[in-house]
Design a protein around this motif. Structure first.
Motif, short mmCIF file in Angstrom:
data_model
loop_
_atom_site.label_atom_id
_atom_site.label_comp_id
_atom_site.label_asym_id
_atom_site.label_seq_id
_atom_site.Cartn_x
_atom_site.Cartn_y
_atom_site.Cartn_z
N GLN A 90 0.84 -1.19 0.00
CA GLN A 90 0.00 0.00 0.00
C GLN A 90 0.88 1.25 0.00
N SER A 105 6.92 7.55 -4.22
CA SER A 105 5.78 7.47 -5.13
C SER A 105 4.80 6.43 -4.62
N THR A 106 3.54 6.62 -4.96
CA THR A 106 2.47 5.69 -4.63
C THR A 106 1.74 5.35 -5.94
N PRO A 107 0.82 4.40 -5.91
CA PRO A 107 0.07 4.08 -7.14
C PRO A 107 -0.71 5.28 -7.68
N THR A 108 -1.00 6.28 -6.83
CA THR A 108 -1.81 7.42 -7.29
C THR A 108 -1.05 8.73 -7.34
N SER A 109 0.16 8.78 -6.76
CA SER A 109 0.89 10.05 -6.69
C SER A 109 2.38 9.84 -6.91
N GLY A 120 -3.25 2.11 3.36
CA GLY A 120 -4.29 1.89 2.37
C GLY A 120 -5.62 1.72 3.08
N THR A 178 -1.75 10.10 1.16
CA THR A 178 -3.12 9.86 1.63
C THR A 178 -3.26 8.46 2.21
N GLU A 179 -2.55 7.51 1.63
CA GLU A 179 -2.64 6.11 2.08
C GLU A 179 -2.04 5.90 3.47
#
Length: 312
Positions: free
Chosen positions: A66, A105-109, A188, A285-286
């Motif tokens: 996550q 980095s994240t999956p959305t950012s 997550g 956010t996660e």
């Protein structure tokens, strides 16, 4: 298996309570600023500023993949080691180990700055943020004022004594001690408390006399590697979200490794780190902080930063 059925509990009129608390916090910081100059309200004494890298583990289970831990990667980071006392290194004390992950980095950012803050205790024996403000107020009052406050609030006095007992436990140094998030963060859809496992089991008996010399002495000889572990929420009875006094009953999972390369004290890095904000609310956010205690800290961190920077 971890559960996604965790819940935060909002107190009645919580925002008003937090607003009142930061007035007390602001006055405490004002006194310190007047005496010592601009600086943090808590964990004012910086022991070391270090370059680091956070390496996310491979083959994590799905529930742990996550946010910044979604896939194997290595991120640059800065580390700030600190004493909890306002200006001097003395016992009893609570030590701080803060990590600022840069360009994660994240999956959305992309290009996320992720902060993690740890202390040298696994639990904090308080019922909420009001107790924390009371303990700080009590511990920074003069002897006469402290006695008067203790006499009018026996429960707070007991809480203060319990936490001081935890703080007087031996501290062997930043390389050889475990550090904890105390409160959970989002992972997550899951929730987890975090732990930073000691990088070494070799105790330096002289470390307590000079904590900075101990950590830099070790880094003059070799790299140090700490395990970053997560302990996931399973149910409210064994892993309560809001109660910081309870040691969670759940397994730990290594999700990353914090690597400190060989290095010497660096004045420029020390200044950069000292001027930075190590705030758990600076997060993807996660990985937002969870619980009333952390929501109260959000306002306190903002105030501390405002005062520390000398804004009008």
């Amino acid at each position: 298996m971890p559960s996604t059925q965790w819940r935060e509990v909002l107190l009645p009129d919580e925002s008003t309570q937090h607003a009142e608390q930061i007035h007390v916090f602001s006055e405490l910081q004002r006194k310190q600023l007047k005496k010592h100059g601009h600086g943090r309200a808590l964990h004012r004494s910086q022991v070391a500023a270090l370059k680091a890298a956070l390496a996310v583990e491979e083959d994590l289970p799905d529930y742990a993949r996550q946010g910044i831990f979604a896939s194997p990667a290595v991120f640059d980071a800065h580390v700030r080691l600190s004493n909890g006392n306002f200006s001097v290194d003395r016992a009893p004390d609570i030590r701080g180990f803060a990590i600022k992950v840069l360009g994660a980095s994240t999956p959305t950012s992309a290009d996320v700055e992720q902060n993690f803050t740890f202390v040298s205790q696994e639990t904090l024996r308080v019922s909420g943020s009001a107790d924390v403000i009371g303990i700080v107020d009590l511990s920074t009052s003069g002897p006469g004022a402290a006695l008067r406050k203790a006499a009018t609030n026996p429960r707070l006095t007991r809480s203060t004594v319990s936490n001081v007992r935890d703080m007087v436990k031996p501290f062997s140094g930043f390389a050889t001690h475990d550090f904890f998030s105390i409160m959970p963060i989002a992972f997550g859809d899951y929730a987890a408390r975090l732990k930073l496992c000691a990088a070494s089991t070799t105790i330096n008996k002289q470390a307590r006399k000079d904590l900075a010399a101990d950590i830099y002495g070790r880094l003059a000889d070799d790299d140090l590697e700490f395990l970053l572990q997560a302990q996931f929420f399973e149910d409210e009875s064994r892993t309560p979200i809001e109660d910081s006094s309870v040691r969670w009953d759940a397994p730990w999972l290594t999700v990353a490794r914090l690597r400190l390369p060989r290095q010497a004290p660096d004045d420029e890095l020390a200044e950069t780190v000292e001027k930075s904000s190590f705030n758990p609310w600076i997060a993807a956010t996660e990985h937002r902080p969870l619980g009333e205690l952390m929501r109260a800290r959000r306002a306190a961190y903002a105030l501390s930063w405002h005062n520390r920077c000398g804004y009008d």
